[in-house]
Design a protein around this motif. Structure first.
Motif, PDB file in Angstrom:
ATOM      1  N   ASP A  37      35.079  49.191  35.203  1.00 24.53           N
ATOM      2  CA  ASP A  37      35.243  48.715  36.579  1.00 24.53           C
ATOM      3  C   ASP A  37      34.469  47.408  36.690  1.00 24.53           C
ATOM      4  N   LEU A  38      34.509  46.808  37.871  1.00 23.16           N
ATOM      5  CA  LEU A  38      33.678  45.629  38.118  1.00 23.16           C
ATOM      6  C   LEU A  38      32.209  46.043  38.000  1.00 23.16           C
ATOM      7  N   PRO A  39      31.273  45.284  37.540  1.00 23.04           N
ATOM      8  CA  PRO A  39      31.442  43.919  37.045  1.00 23.04           C
ATOM      9  C   PRO A  39      31.755  43.871  35.535  1.00 23.04           C
ATOM     10  N   ILE A  43      39.703  42.432  36.204  1.00 23.22           N
ATOM     11  CA  ILE A  43      41.095  42.356  35.730  1.00 23.22           C
ATOM     12  C   ILE A  43      41.766  41.026  36.057  1.00 23.22           C
ATOM     13  N   THR A  44      41.126  40.213  36.909  1.00 29.33           N
ATOM     14  CA  THR A  44      41.737  38.918  37.231  1.00 29.33           C
ATOM     15  C   THR A  44      41.505  37.888  36.125  1.00 29.33           C
ATOM     16  N   LYS A  45      40.649  38.222  35.145  1.00 26.24           N
ATOM     17  CA  LYS A  45      40.315  37.269  34.076  1.00 26.24           C
ATOM     18  C   LYS A  45      41.087  37.624  32.804  1.00 26.24           C
ATOM     19  N   PHE A  67      42.682  45.716  45.068  1.00 28.47           N
ATOM     20  CA  PHE A  67      42.009  45.272  46.292  1.00 28.47           C
ATOM     21  C   PHE A  67      42.722  46.038  47.393  1.00 28.47           C
ATOM     22  N   THR A  68      42.096  47.144  47.860  1.00 26.62           N
ATOM     23  CA  THR A  68      42.796  48.110  48.719  1.00 26.62           C
ATOM     24  C   THR A  68      42.486  47.957  50.207  1.00 26.62           C
ATOM     25  N   ASP A  69      41.645  46.982  50.554  1.00 30.48           N
ATOM     26  CA  ASP A  69      41.325  46.760  51.968  1.00 30.48           C
ATOM     27  C   ASP A  69      42.501  46.006  52.597  1.00 30.48           C
ATOM     28  N   VAL A 105      49.376  51.918  39.506  1.00 28.03           N
ATOM     29  CA  VAL A 105      49.518  52.636  40.776  1.00 28.03           C
ATOM     30  C   VAL A 105      49.891  51.665  41.892  1.00 28.03           C
ATOM     31  N   SER A 106      50.894  52.038  42.672  1.00 27.13           N
ATOM     32  CA  SER A 106      51.340  51.179  43.765  1.00 27.13           C
ATOM     33  C   SER A 106      51.381  51.966  45.079  1.00 27.13           C
ATOM     34  N   THR A 107      52.071  51.437  46.045  1.00 29.15           N
ATOM     35  CA  THR A 107      51.891  51.905  47.424  1.00 29.15           C
ATOM     36  C   THR A 107      53.177  51.955  48.251  1.00 29.15           C
ATOM     37  N   VAL A 130      50.285  41.256  53.457  1.00 31.58           N
ATOM     38  CA  VAL A 130      49.848  40.600  52.215  1.00 31.58           C
ATOM     39  C   VAL A 130      49.539  41.674  51.159  1.00 31.58           C
ATOM     40  N   TYR A 131      48.894  42.750  51.584  1.00 29.16           N
ATOM     41  CA  TYR A 131      48.609  43.840  50.647  1.00 29.16           C
ATOM     42  C   TYR A 131      49.916  44.320  49.998  1.00 29.16           C
ATOM     43  N   GLY A 132      50.925  44.618  50.827  1.00 26.32           N
ATOM     44  CA  GLY A 132      52.206  45.109  50.312  1.00 26.32           C
ATOM     45  C   GLY A 132      52.894  44.088  49.413  1.00 26.32           C
ATOM     46  N   TRP A 156      48.576  57.166  51.666  1.00 24.01           N
ATOM     47  CA  TRP A 156      47.612  57.941  52.470  1.00 24.01           C
ATOM     48  C   TRP A 156      46.677  58.759  51.565  1.00 24.01           C
ATOM     49  N   LEU A 157      46.067  58.050  50.633  1.00 26.33           N
ATOM     50  CA  LEU A 157      45.273  58.706  49.582  1.00 26.33           C
ATOM     51  C   LEU A 157      43.860  59.065  50.066  1.00 26.33           C
ATOM     52  N   TYR A 158      43.391  60.237  49.683  1.00 25.07           N
ATOM     53  CA  TYR A 158      41.990  60.588  49.952  1.00 25.07           C
ATOM     54  C   TYR A 158      41.408  61.341  48.760  1.00 25.07           C
TER      55      TYR A 158
HETATM   56  N1  LIG Z   1      43.731  54.345  49.267  1.00 24.35           N
HETATM   57  C1  LIG Z   1      44.988  54.538  49.689  1.00 24.35           C
HETATM   58  O1  LIG Z   1      45.245  55.079  50.770  1.00 24.35           O
HETATM   59  C2  LIG Z   1      46.132  54.108  48.809  1.00 24.35           C
HETATM   60  C3  LIG Z   1      47.435  54.294  49.300  1.00 24.35           C
HETATM   61  C4  LIG Z   1      48.502  53.892  48.492  1.00 24.35           C
HETATM   62  C5  LIG Z   1      48.274  53.354  47.240  1.00 24.35           C
HETATM   63  N2  LIG Z   1      46.991  53.179  46.810  1.00 24.35           N
HETATM   64  C6  LIG Z   1      46.813  52.592  45.478  1.00 24.35           C
HETATM   65  O2  LIG Z   1      46.169  53.564  44.668  1.00 24.35           O
HETATM   66  C7  LIG Z   1      45.335  52.932  43.715  1.00 24.35           C
HETATM   67  C8  LIG Z   1      43.948  53.531  43.764  1.00 24.35           C
HETATM   68  O3  LIG Z   1      43.434  53.358  45.076  1.00 24.35           O
HETATM   69  P1  LIG Z   1      41.967  53.835  45.480  1.00 24.35           P
HETATM   70  O4  LIG Z   1      42.025  54.296  46.890  1.00 24.35           O
HETATM   71  O5  LIG Z   1      41.418  54.699  44.408  1.00 24.35           O
HETATM   72  O6  LIG Z   1      41.225  52.413  45.462  1.00 24.35           O
HETATM   73  P2  LIG Z   1      39.659  52.110  45.579  1.00 24.35           P
HETATM   74  O7  LIG Z   1      38.900  53.331  45.919  1.00 24.35           O
HETATM   75  O8  LIG Z   1      39.540  50.899  46.453  1.00 24.35           O
HETATM   76  O9  LIG Z   1      39.274  51.718  44.074  1.00 24.35           O
HETATM   77  C9  LIG Z   1      39.668  50.523  43.469  1.00 24.35           C
HETATM   78  C10 LIG Z   1      38.682  50.205  42.382  1.00 24.35           C
HETATM   79  O10 LIG Z   1      39.094  48.975  41.760  1.00 24.35           O
HETATM   80  C11 LIG Z   1      37.959  48.146  41.633  1.00 24.35           C
HETATM   81  N3  LIG Z   1      38.326  46.739  41.559  1.00 24.35           N
HETATM   82  C12 LIG Z   1      38.608  45.887  42.576  1.00 24.35           C
HETATM   83  N4  LIG Z   1      38.856  44.651  42.112  1.00 24.35           N
HETATM   84  C13 LIG Z   1      38.735  44.709  40.746  1.00 24.35           C
HETATM   85  C14 LIG Z   1      38.846  43.771  39.718  1.00 24.35           C
HETATM   86  N5  LIG Z   1      39.127  42.476  39.982  1.00 24.35           N
HETATM   87  N6  LIG Z   1      38.647  44.172  38.434  1.00 24.35           N
HETATM   88  C15 LIG Z   1      38.348  45.453  38.162  1.00 24.35           C
HETATM   89  N7  LIG Z   1      38.219  46.413  39.105  1.00 24.35           N
HETATM   90  C16 LIG Z   1      38.408  46.044  40.396  1.00 24.35           C
HETATM   91  C17 LIG Z   1      37.144  48.446  42.875  1.00 24.35           C
HETATM   92  O11 LIG Z   1      35.822  47.971  42.723  1.00 24.35           O
HETATM   93  P3  LIG Z   1      35.017  47.512  44.059  1.00 24.35           P
HETATM   94  O12 LIG Z   1      34.918  48.728  44.916  1.00 24.35           O
HETATM   95  O13 LIG Z   1      33.712  47.035  43.497  1.00 24.35           O
HETATM   96  O14 LIG Z   1      35.821  46.422  44.681  1.00 24.35           O
HETATM   97  C18 LIG Z   1      37.256  49.970  42.910  1.00 24.35           C
HETATM   98  O15 LIG Z   1      36.312  50.598  42.083  1.00 24.35           O
HETATM   99  C19 LIG Z   1      45.402  51.438  44.032  1.00 24.35           C
HETATM  100  O16 LIG Z   1      46.356  50.827  43.190  1.00 24.35           O
HETATM  101  C20 LIG Z   1      45.888  51.380  45.458  1.00 24.35           C
HETATM  102  O17 LIG Z   1      46.589  50.184  45.744  1.00 24.35           O
HETATM  103  C21 LIG Z   1      45.919  53.544  47.559  1.00 24.35           C
END
Ligand SMILES: NC(=O)c1ccc[n+]([C@@H]2O[C@H](COP(=O)([O-])OP(=O)(O)OC[C@H]3O[C@@H](n4cnc5c(N)ncnc54)[C@H](OP(=O)(O)O)[C@@H]3O)[C@@H](O)[C@H]2O)c1
Length: 284
Positions: A37-39, A43-45, A67-69, A105-107, A130-132, A156-158
Motif C-alpha cells: 500500500d502507500l507509501p 500505483i501512479t508511478k 481513490f475512493t473519496d 475492482v470497480s464500481t 469524476v470518480y465514476g 455500497w461496500l462496508y
Molecule cells: N467503498 C465503497 O463503497 C466502494 C463501492 C464500490 C466500489 N468500490 C471499489 O472497491 C475497491 C476497494 O474499495 P475500499 O472501500 O476498500 O477502498 P479504501 O478503503 O479507500 O482503500 C483503498 C486503499 O488504496 C490505497 N491507495 C490510494 N491511492 C493509492 C496509490 N496511489 N497507490 C497505492 N495505494 C493507494 C489507500 O491508501 P490511503 O488510505 O493511504 O489513501 C487505501 O489503503 C476500490 O476499487 C473502490 O473503487 C468501493
C-alpha cells in the motif's frame, strides 16, 4: 474447468477496507501474499510498479487500491484519474509483462443511475461523476493492457474502516434522531462476500467482467433502519430526499447491479445483504 495453482499473490491497496478482508481470507486459506500500500508502493508511478512486480514475479496481482473519496474526486480530478485510471493501467501493463493474472475492482458509479431494473454487465455505461469516469477508464485500461483479468464491479461496500454502518452507529451514539436519504437505492455489500467471490474466481480461468454485490436492494434509510433493528438501538430515523444532503458529487439514484455473469457460470455465492449485515454487526 481445471483450477490453476496460485503460488504468489501481490495484494495492492492491502490496508483499505477490501484489502484488509482479503488479507484475512488469504491467510485463512494459507495462500502466500505480499501486502502493498502507500507509501511503499504508489500505483501512479509506472517505473516503481514495474520494478516491484518484475522483482516479486507474482502469479496474481489483486488491485484493491483506489481513490475512493467520491466528493474528493470531484475536487481533485487529476488525482482521481491518476490513481483510478493510470494506476490501474500501470498494474495491467506490469502484470502483462510477467504473464500474471490481474484482479481489479470497480464500481456501480460507472452507470448513470437513472435505471429502474438491475444493471447487467453488458448495459451501457454513462458515469456522472469524476470518480465514476476515472473508474470506468481504469476498467477500460485493464481490458486493453491485460489479457488475463477479472474485473469485479461492486457497490455500497462496508468492512474494516470508515463506512456507512460505522457512521450510523457513531451518529446514533451522538443523536436522538437521524435524517437518512430514502431516494437512492442500492445493495449494501460486505467485504466478506466480495473477498470470497474474488478468491473463488481467481484460481480459475473465468476471466472477464463481473457484477459483484450482495443480493436484494434497499435505500440508505432502509439500510440504517436495519442496522438499528439488528443492534436493538432505539432511535428515530426520518426518511429524506437527496436534495437535503447536497454533496459535491451527485450520487446515483438507482445502482442495483445484477450478478448476471456470476450466475451464468454458477459462481454467485453472494448472500442477501441483510444476512451479511447481521454477521458483520455481531462483531461490531
Ligand atoms: N467503498 C465503497 O463503497 C466502494 C463501492 C464500490 C466500489 N468500490 C471499489 O472497491 C475497491 C476497494 O474499495 P475500499 O472501500 O476498500 O477502498 P479504501 O478503503 O479507500 O482503500 C483503498 C486503499 O488504496 C490505497 N491507495 C490510494 N491511492 C493509492 C496509490 N496511489 N497507490 C497505492 N495505494 C493507494 C489507500 O491508501 P490511503 O488510505 O493511504 O489513501 C487505501 O489503503 C476500490 O476499487 C473502490 O473503487 C468501493
Amino acid at each position: 474447468m481445471e483450477e490453476i495453482e496460485i503460488y504468489n499473490i501481490l495484494l495492492v491497496g492491502s490496508e483499505g477496507q477490501l484489502g484488509l478482508e482479503l488479507q484475512k481470507q488469504l491467510k485463512n486459506k494459507s495462500l502466500e501474499y505480499v501486502p502493498l500500500d502507500l507509501p511503499e508502493l504508489d500505483i501512479t508511478k509506472l517505473d516503481s510498479v514495474i520494478e516491484k512486480i518484475t522483482n516479486e514475479k507474482p502469479d496474481l496481482i489483486i488491485n484493491s487500491a483506489a481513490f475512493t473519496d467520491v466528493d474528493g474526486c470531484e475536487n481533485n480530478k487529476d488525482k482521481a484519474f491518476k490513481v483510478n485510471a493510470l494506476g490501474a493501467k500501470n498494474l495491467a501493463v506490469a502484470a502483462e509483462k510477467i504473464g500474471a493474472k490481474l484482479v481489479h475492482v470497480s464500481t456501480d458509479y460507472i452507470f448513470n443511475g437513472f435505471g429502474a431494473e438491475p444493471y447487467k454487465e453488458y448495459y451501457n455505461t454513462d458515469p456522472q461523476t469524476v470518480y465514476g469516469q476515472s473508474k470506468l477508464l481504469g476498467e477500460e485500461y485493464v481490458q486493453q493492457f491485460s489479457s488475463k483479468f477479472f474485473i469485479f464491479r461492486t457497490a455500497w461496500l462496508y468492512g474494516e474502516g470508515n463506512n456507512f454502518v460505522r457512521t450510523m452507529l457513531r451518529l446514533a451514539d451522538e443523536n436522538d434522531e437521524l435524517n437518512v436519504v430514502n431516494d437512492q437505492i442500492g445493495s449494501p455489500t460486505s467485504t466478506v462476500d466480495l473477498a470470497r467471490a474474488i478468491i473463488n474466481l481467481m484460481e480459475t480461468e473465468h476471466y472477464g467482467l463481473y457484477h459483484a454485490t450482495c443480493e436484494g436492494k434497499c435505500s440508505w434509510y432502509d439500510f440504517a433502519k436495519k442496522i438499528f433493528e439488528i443492534k436493538n438501538i432505539d432511535i428515530k430515523v426520518n426518511p429524506v430526499n437527496s436534495d437535503e444532503f447536497k454533496r459535491d458529487a451527485e450520487r446515483p439514484k438507482y445502482s442495483v447491479l445484477d450478478n448476471y455473469m456470476l450466475k451464468l457460470i454458477d459462481k454467485n455465492n453472494f448472500r442477501h445483504w441483510e444476512e451479511s449485515l447481521k454477521e458483520y454487526l455481531e462483531m461490531e
